[in-house]
Design a protein around this motif. Structure first.
Motif, mmCIF file in Angstrom:
data_model
loop_
_atom_site.group_PDB
_atom_site.id
_atom_site.type_symbol
_atom_site.label_atom_id
_atom_site.label_comp_id
_atom_site.label_asym_id
_atom_site.label_seq_id
_atom_site.Cartn_x
_atom_site.Cartn_y
_atom_site.Cartn_z
ATOM 1 N N GLY A 19 4.473 10.625 -3.254
ATOM 2 C CA GLY A 19 6.702 10.919 -3.756
ATOM 3 C C GLY A 19 7.001 9.618 -2.471
ATOM 4 N N THR A 20 8.382 9.425 -2.654
ATOM 5 C CA THR A 20 8.595 8.441 -1.835
ATOM 6 C C THR A 20 8.958 8.546 -0.098
ATOM 7 N N LYS A 21 9.707 9.714 -0.216
ATOM 8 C CA LYS A 21 9.275 10.177 0.831
ATOM 9 C C LYS A 21 8.172 10.405 2.328
ATOM 10 N N GLU A 22 6.998 10.413 0.990
ATOM 11 C CA GLU A 22 5.716 10.707 2.524
ATOM 12 C C GLU A 22 5.398 9.252 2.590
ATOM 13 N N PHE A 23 5.490 8.700 1.962
ATOM 14 C CA PHE A 23 4.856 6.802 1.196
ATOM 15 C C PHE A 23 5.498 6.103 2.663
ATOM 16 N N TRP A 24 7.021 6.943 2.761
ATOM 17 C CA TRP A 24 8.203 5.284 3.662
ATOM 18 C C TRP A 24 8.084 6.073 4.738
ATOM 19 N N SER A 25 7.256 7.666 5.769
ATOM 20 C CA SER A 25 7.753 8.274 6.494
ATOM 21 C C SER A 25 5.160 7.639 7.250
ATOM 22 N N LEU A 26 4.378 7.252 6.256
ATOM 23 C CA LEU A 26 3.447 6.994 6.834
ATOM 24 C C LEU A 26 3.818 5.207 7.372
ATOM 25 N N LEU A 27 4.644 4.896 6.332
ATOM 26 C CA LEU A 27 4.862 3.608 7.233
ATOM 27 C C LEU A 27 5.931 2.995 8.214
ATOM 28 N N THR A 28 6.858 3.738 8.585
ATOM 29 C CA THR A 28 7.786 3.512 9.855
ATOM 30 C C THR A 28 6.373 4.261 10.594
ATOM 31 N N ALA A 29 5.525 5.623 10.474
ATOM 32 C CA ALA A 29 5.107 5.726 11.752
ATOM 33 C C ALA A 29 3.689 4.847 12.078
ATOM 34 N N ARG A 31 1.093 3.960 10.570
ATOM 35 C CA ARG A 31 -0.170 5.788 10.499
ATOM 36 C C ARG A 31 -1.178 4.561 8.851
ATOM 37 N N THR A 32 -2.438 4.538 9.374
ATOM 38 C CA THR A 32 -2.825 3.576 8.069
ATOM 39 C C THR A 32 -4.377 5.437 7.182
ATOM 40 N N ALA A 33 -4.327 4.708 6.104
ATOM 41 C CA ALA A 33 -4.840 5.747 5.200
ATOM 42 C C ALA A 33 -6.031 5.067 4.600
ATOM 43 N N THR A 34 -6.522 4.722 4.966
ATOM 44 C CA THR A 34 -8.184 3.892 4.582
ATOM 45 C C THR A 34 -9.488 4.610 4.906
ATOM 46 N N ASN A 218 -17.468 -1.285 7.980
ATOM 47 C CA ASN A 218 -17.452 0.222 7.219
ATOM 48 C C ASN A 218 -17.446 1.021 8.420
ATOM 49 N N ASP A 219 -18.007 1.155 9.517
ATOM 50 C CA ASP A 219 -17.963 1.905 10.409
ATOM 51 C C ASP A 219 -16.864 2.270 11.714
ATOM 52 N N ASP A 220 -15.838 1.739 10.805
ATOM 53 C CA ASP A 220 -14.451 1.409 11.082
ATOM 54 C C ASP A 220 -13.289 2.074 10.642
ATOM 55 N N PRO A 221 -13.617 2.658 9.460
ATOM 56 C CA PRO A 221 -12.440 3.051 7.745
ATOM 57 C C PRO A 221 -11.006 2.140 8.530
ATOM 58 N N GLU A 222 -10.578 3.335 9.367
ATOM 59 C CA GLU A 222 -9.197 3.276 9.992
ATOM 60 C C GLU A 222 -8.629 1.976 10.423
ATOM 61 N N PRO A 336 10.805 -11.582 10.736
ATOM 62 C CA PRO A 336 10.206 -10.661 11.299
ATOM 63 C C PRO A 336 8.990 -10.788 9.288
ATOM 64 N N MET A 337 7.967 -10.180 9.162
ATOM 65 C CA MET A 337 6.949 -10.528 8.024
ATOM 66 C C MET A 337 5.867 -9.701 8.355
ATOM 67 N N SER A 338 5.210 -8.431 7.555
ATOM 68 C CA SER A 338 4.880 -7.955 7.899
ATOM 69 C C SER A 338 3.911 -7.559 6.638
ATOM 70 N N SER A 339 2.499 -7.110 6.516
ATOM 71 C CA SER A 339 1.730 -6.414 5.530
ATOM 72 C C SER A 339 1.305 -5.210 5.810
ATOM 73 N N ILE A 340 2.249 -3.938 4.761
ATOM 74 C CA ILE A 340 1.154 -3.292 4.287
ATOM 75 C C ILE A 340 0.511 -2.373 3.596
ATOM 76 N N LYS A 341 -0.283 -3.520 3.739
ATOM 77 C CA LYS A 341 -1.569 -3.192 3.281
ATOM 78 C C LYS A 341 -2.898 -2.628 4.090
ATOM 79 N N SER A 342 -1.876 -3.016 5.712
ATOM 80 C CA SER A 342 -2.937 -2.977 6.733
ATOM 81 C C SER A 342 -2.917 -1.198 6.363
ATOM 82 N N MET A 343 -2.228 -0.120 5.987
ATOM 83 C CA MET A 343 -1.688 1.064 5.832
ATOM 84 C C MET A 343 -2.747 1.305 5.209
ATOM 85 N N ILE A 344 -2.023 0.823 3.679
ATOM 86 C CA ILE A 344 -2.449 1.304 2.297
ATOM 87 C C ILE A 344 -3.543 0.877 1.176
ATOM 88 N N GLY A 345 -4.249 -0.185 2.134
ATOM 89 C CA GLY A 345 -4.650 -0.692 0.995
ATOM 90 C C GLY A 345 -4.367 -2.177 0.235
#
Length: 422
Positions: A19-29, A31-34, A218-222, A336-345
Motif C-alpha cells: 500500500g502507498t501509505k505503508e511504502f511512504w511511511s517506510l521511506l520517510t522514516a 527504515r530499511t526492508a532488506t 550477508n552478515d548485515d542485510p539491514e 538534494p539527490m537520494s536513492s530509495i534503493k537503500s531501503m527497498i532494494g
C-alpha cells in the motif's frame, strides 16, 4: 496544443509494507526492508539477501482462482491497480473502454512461476527430456510477458492500447513514458500504467552472482544496500510494483480529480556501448536528462530534487553523479539527490515506477526521502545525497533517472500541478 498528463492515482506493493501509505511511511522514516532471503535456502549463493515483500494475495482481495492463475508479479500488478483506481476515484463503468489503455513494465516477467514449473516438469532438473504433463495449465501465460498487461486490462476493462515494456531496469520509467505519449497523441484519455517484478528466485540470484553485481554483505542485510557510500559493493535484489492512473489533465479536471503531479517530460537513450558497462562521463544519461527537461520546459536550475537510480554499484553511482553534474551544472551541488534503493532494494524493471511513486508523494508532502546507510560518502560522489534522514523541502520540479543493462538511460520530470493538488 499538447495534451498534458496528470497522475491521479497511485498503488504500491513494496518491501516493508503493501500500500502507498505503508511504502511512504517506510521511506520517510529512513527504515530499511532488506533481509536474508526467506523464499528458498540461499546458502549456496554468494549474495544471500534481498528486499522481500510481505505479501498475502488473499488478504489483499485476490481469489483462489486468481492466485492459482497469476504469477506473483501479476498479483502485485493487479493489487496495485485496484489501489490506484480507488485512489483516483475512477468510475470505470463511466469510461469509454476504447479510450482506456494499459502499459506494464517488467524486466524478467513471470520468473518465479517459470522456475517453479521447470523444476516440476524436469523432476528438479534430473530429466533432460521434461514431462510436460506435470506443467500447470497456465504455463503459457508465464512464458509470455504480455500476460501481465492482460491481467491488468481485464481488471479495469481496458479495450484501448495495451502493451508490456521490457527494457531491463529502466522498464518502470519507460512504460510510463509510453503511456504518457499515448495520452499526448490522443490515442487514449486514461492509462493504467506501471511496472512489476518478482525476481527473487534461485535463477535470478545465480545470474547476478555470476557477474558479481549483488552485494555479498550477508552478515548485515539491514545495512547492505549502500548507494554512494565508500564501502558499497553491489546492489540488493528486491521485488515489488507500482501502478498509476494517468489522465489527460483536462479529463481529470472535468471530473474533479485531485492531482499528485504532472508528468511534464520524459526521454530515453541507449549508450550502444556495452551490455553492463557504463562510460564514466555519464553523457548518455545526461542526454536523456537534457531532453526531458526541454520537453518539460524547465531549466536545470528549476530542479528541486533528483531521485537517483542509486543502485549501490561503484560504476553506476559515479556514472549518474557525473551525468547530473553535466546536466544541472553548478546547480547539481545545491540539489538534494537520494536513492530509495537503500531501503527497498532494486526490483529490476519495477523500480522505476516505484521511484516515480516516491517522487509524486515527495511533491505532495514536501519531503525528500533519504539515502539510508550512507555514512562515509565516496569522494568521487560529491553531491548532496540526503544521508540517513528525510528532509522537508517544497518541491515544484522533480527529476527521476534510471539506468539499465543493455545501455538504457531514462529520465522523467514531474512538476507540481497548477491547481487541484492533493
Amino acid at each position: 496544443m499538447t495534451r498534458r498528463v496528470a497522475i491521479t492515482g497511485i498503488g504500491v506493493v513494496a518491501p516493508g509494507g503493501t500500500g502507498t501509505k505503508e511504502f511512504w511511511s517506510l521511506l520517510t522514516a529512513g527504515r530499511t526492508a532488506t533481509r536474508r532471503i526467506s523464499f528458498f535456502d540461499p546458502s549456496p549463493f554468494r549474495s544471500q539477501l534481498a528486499a522481500e515483500c510481505d505479501f498475502d494475495p488473499a488478504a489483499h482481495g485476490l481469489g483462489l482462482q486468481e492466485i492459482r492463475r497469476m504469477d506473483r508479479a501479476a498479483q502485485f500488478a493487479v493489487v496495485c491497480t485496484r489501489e490506484a483506481v480507488g485512489d483516483a476515484g475512477l468510475e470505470l463503468e463511466e469510461l469509454d473502454p476504447t479510450r482506456l489503455g494499459v502499459t506494464i513494465g517488467s524486466a524478467v516477467g513471470c520468473t518465479m512461476s517459470l522456475e517453479r514449473e521447470y523444476a516440476v516438469v524436469s523432476d528438479e532438473g534430473r530429466r533432460w527430456l521434461v514431462d510436460h504433463t506435470y506443467g500447470v495449465p497456465h504455463l503459457y501465460n508465464y512464458l509470455v510477458p504480455g500476460s501481465l498487461a492482460t491481467e491488468v486490462a481485464w481488471e479495469v476493462g481496458a479495450e484501448g492500447p495495451t502493451a508490456v515494456v521490457s527494457t531491463g531496469c529502466t522498464s518502470g520509467l519507460d512504460t510510463l513514458g509510453h503511456a504518457v505519449q499515448l495520452i499526448r497523441e490522443g490515442s487514449t484519455d486514461v492509462m493504467v500504467a506501471g511496472a512489476t517484478d518478482a525476481p527473487i528466485s534461485p535463477i535470478t540470484v545465480a545470474c547476478f552472482d555470476a557477474i558479481k553485481a549483488t552485494t555479498p554483505r550477508n552478515d548485515d542485510p539491514e545495512h547492505a544496500s549502500r548507494p554512494f557510500d565508500r564501502s558499497r559493493n553491489g546492489f540488493v535484489l528486491g521485488e515489488g510494483a507500482a501502478v498509476f492512473v494517468l489522465e489527460e489533465l483536462e479529463h481529470a479536471r472535468r471530473r474533479g480529480a485531485p492531482v499528485y503531479a504532472e508528468v511534464s517530460g520524459f526521454a530515453s537513450r541507449c549508450n550502444a556501448f556495452h551490455m553492463t558497462g557504463l562510460r564514466p562521463d555519464g553523457r548518455e544519461m545526461s542526454a536523456a536528462i537534457d531532453h526531458a527537461l526541454r520537453q518539460a520546459r524547465v531549466n536545470p536550475d528549476d530542479v528541486d530534487y533528483v531521485n537517483a537510480h542509486g543502485s549501490g554499484t561503484k560504476q553506476n553511482d559515479r556514472h549518474e553523479t557525473a551525468a547530473v553534474k553535466l546536466s544541472l551544472r553548478d546547480h547539481a551541488y545545491r540539489t538534494p539527490m537520494s536513492s530509495i534503493k537503500s531501503m527497498i532494494g532494486h526490483s529490476l524493471g519495477a523500480i522505476g515506477s516505484i521511484e516515480v511513486a516516491a517522487c509524486a508523494l515527495a511533491i505532495r508532502d514536501g519531503v525528500v526521502p533519504p539515502t539510508a546507510n550512507l555514512h562515509e560518502p565516496d569522494p568521487e560522489c560529491d553531491l548532496d545525497y540526503v544521508p540517513l534522514q528525510a528532509r522537508e523541502k517544497r518541491l515544484d520540479t522533480v527529476l527521476s533517472v534510471g539506468s539499465g543493462f543493455g545501455g538504457f538511460q531514462s529520465a522523467m520530470v514531474l512538476t507540481r500541478p497548477d491547481g487541484g493538488e492533493r
